[in-house]
Design a protein around this motif. Structure first.
Motif, short mmCIF file in Angstrom:
data_model
loop_
_atom_site.label_atom_id
_atom_site.label_comp_id
_atom_site.label_asym_id
_atom_site.label_seq_id
_atom_site.Cartn_x
_atom_site.Cartn_y
_atom_site.Cartn_z
N VAL A 28 3.07 5.07 10.82
CA VAL A 28 2.96 5.07 9.05
C VAL A 28 3.98 5.25 8.53
CG1 VAL A 28 0.45 5.76 9.17
CG2 VAL A 28 2.07 7.32 9.21
N LYS A 29 4.25 5.15 7.18
CA LYS A 29 5.63 5.38 6.40
C LYS A 29 5.23 5.16 4.63
CE LYS A 29 10.43 4.83 6.01
NZ LYS A 29 11.76 4.07 6.62
N THR A 30 5.95 6.17 4.21
CA THR A 30 5.59 5.74 2.63
C THR A 30 7.04 5.55 2.05
OG1 THR A 30 3.87 7.57 2.60
CG2 THR A 30 5.05 7.14 0.48
N TYR A 31 6.88 4.49 1.20
CA TYR A 31 8.21 3.91 0.66
C TYR A 31 8.02 4.38 -1.09
CZ TYR A 31 9.22 0.99 4.71
OH TYR A 31 9.32 0.70 5.85
N LYS A 32 9.06 4.95 -1.40
CA LYS A 32 9.06 5.29 -2.98
C LYS A 32 10.08 4.67 -3.55
CE LYS A 32 7.91 9.31 -5.35
NZ LYS A 32 7.87 10.66 -5.78
N PHE A 42 8.75 -5.46 -3.62
CA PHE A 42 8.98 -5.02 -2.14
C PHE A 42 7.46 -5.49 -1.25
CE2 PHE A 42 7.36 -1.88 1.09
CZ PHE A 42 8.30 -2.04 1.98
N MET A 43 6.34 -5.19 -1.94
CA MET A 43 5.27 -5.69 -1.23
C MET A 43 4.90 -7.26 -1.17
SD MET A 43 2.29 -3.08 -2.93
CE MET A 43 1.03 -3.70 -1.93
N SER A 44 5.48 -7.81 -2.27
CA SER A 44 5.52 -9.56 -2.36
C SER A 44 6.36 -10.09 -1.21
CB SER A 44 5.99 -10.10 -3.57
OG SER A 44 4.91 -9.57 -4.70
N SER A 45 7.51 -9.57 -0.91
CA SER A 45 8.43 -9.90 0.08
C SER A 45 7.90 -9.91 1.45
CB SER A 45 9.91 -9.37 -0.32
OG SER A 45 10.44 -9.67 -1.36
N VAL A 46 7.54 -8.80 1.52
CA VAL A 46 6.57 -8.21 2.91
C VAL A 46 5.40 -8.98 3.09
CG1 VAL A 46 5.40 -6.51 4.16
CG2 VAL A 46 7.66 -5.76 2.99
N HIS A 55 1.13 -11.43 10.88
CA HIS A 55 0.94 -9.86 11.25
C HIS A 55 0.98 -9.12 10.01
CE1 HIS A 55 0.86 -6.62 13.74
NE2 HIS A 55 2.05 -5.92 13.19
N HIS A 56 -0.07 -8.67 9.61
CA HIS A 56 -0.45 -8.37 8.12
C HIS A 56 -0.49 -6.60 8.11
CE1 HIS A 56 -1.68 -12.29 8.04
NE2 HIS A 56 -0.93 -12.28 7.28
N PRO A 57 0.14 -6.03 7.16
CA PRO A 57 0.33 -4.39 7.28
C PRO A 57 -1.48 -4.05 6.43
CG PRO A 57 1.47 -5.39 5.65
CD PRO A 57 1.05 -6.54 6.33
N GLU A 58 -1.60 -2.77 6.82
CA GLU A 58 -2.36 -2.08 5.98
C GLU A 58 -1.55 -1.12 4.92
OE1 GLU A 58 -4.93 0.34 8.66
OE2 GLU A 58 -5.15 -1.46 10.02
N TRP A 59 -2.00 -1.49 3.67
CA TRP A 59 -0.77 -0.53 2.72
C TRP A 59 -1.95 -0.10 1.49
CZ3 TRP A 59 3.11 -4.77 2.06
CH2 TRP A 59 2.83 -5.92 1.59
N PHE A 60 -1.36 0.74 0.83
CA PHE A 60 -2.02 1.03 -0.48
C PHE A 60 -0.98 1.47 -1.49
CE2 PHE A 60 -3.48 4.85 -3.06
CZ PHE A 60 -4.73 4.34 -3.40
N ASP A 67 2.24 3.06 0.62
CA ASP A 67 2.04 3.67 1.85
C ASP A 67 1.52 2.68 2.91
OD1 ASP A 67 1.89 6.55 0.99
OD2 ASP A 67 -0.07 6.16 0.03
N VAL A 68 2.37 2.41 4.09
CA VAL A 68 2.16 1.54 5.15
C VAL A 68 1.60 2.14 6.14
CG1 VAL A 68 3.17 -0.17 6.33
CG2 VAL A 68 4.17 0.27 4.00
#
Length: 97
Positions: A28-32, A42-46, A55-60, A67-68
């Motif tokens: 897990v990691k949190t990006y700010k 960021f989310m769109s590019s990822v 391969h898809h992340p779980e994120w919030f 949060d990833v």
């Protein structure tokens, strides 16, 4: 398909990531970011890379924070695919902050 390597092996290859809480084998990691627009970019590019990798992340996301959680469902744990996606995310985030 890459096999399960586990969170500890993945963390040895990454900076700033942590082992996920609970029973699941995750990292897990949190990006700010500066604002919502940058976090969303960021989310769109990822998302585009994740789709290419299948391969898809779980994120919030809330405002400027993302949060990833990464794990590979096919192997029930962390794999090299997670390391590859984590490295992509880190490099992208470095360019956006």
């Amino acid at each position: 398909m890459s096999g399960r390597i586990g969170a500890d092996a993945a963390l040895a290859k990454l900076g700033g990531w942590e082992k996920g809480a609970g029973e699941r084998d995750t990292i897990v990691k949190t990006y700010k970011f500066a604002d919502f627009k940058t976090a969303w970019g960021f989310m769109s590019s990822v998302a585009l890379m994740a789709e290419q990798m299948d391969h898809h992340p779980e994120w919030f996301n809330v405002y400027n924070k993302v949060d990833v959680t990464l794990t590979t469902h096919d192997v029930d744990g962390v794999s090299e695919k997670d390391v590859e996606l984590a490295r992509f995310m880190d490099a992208l985030a470095d360019r956006l902050v």
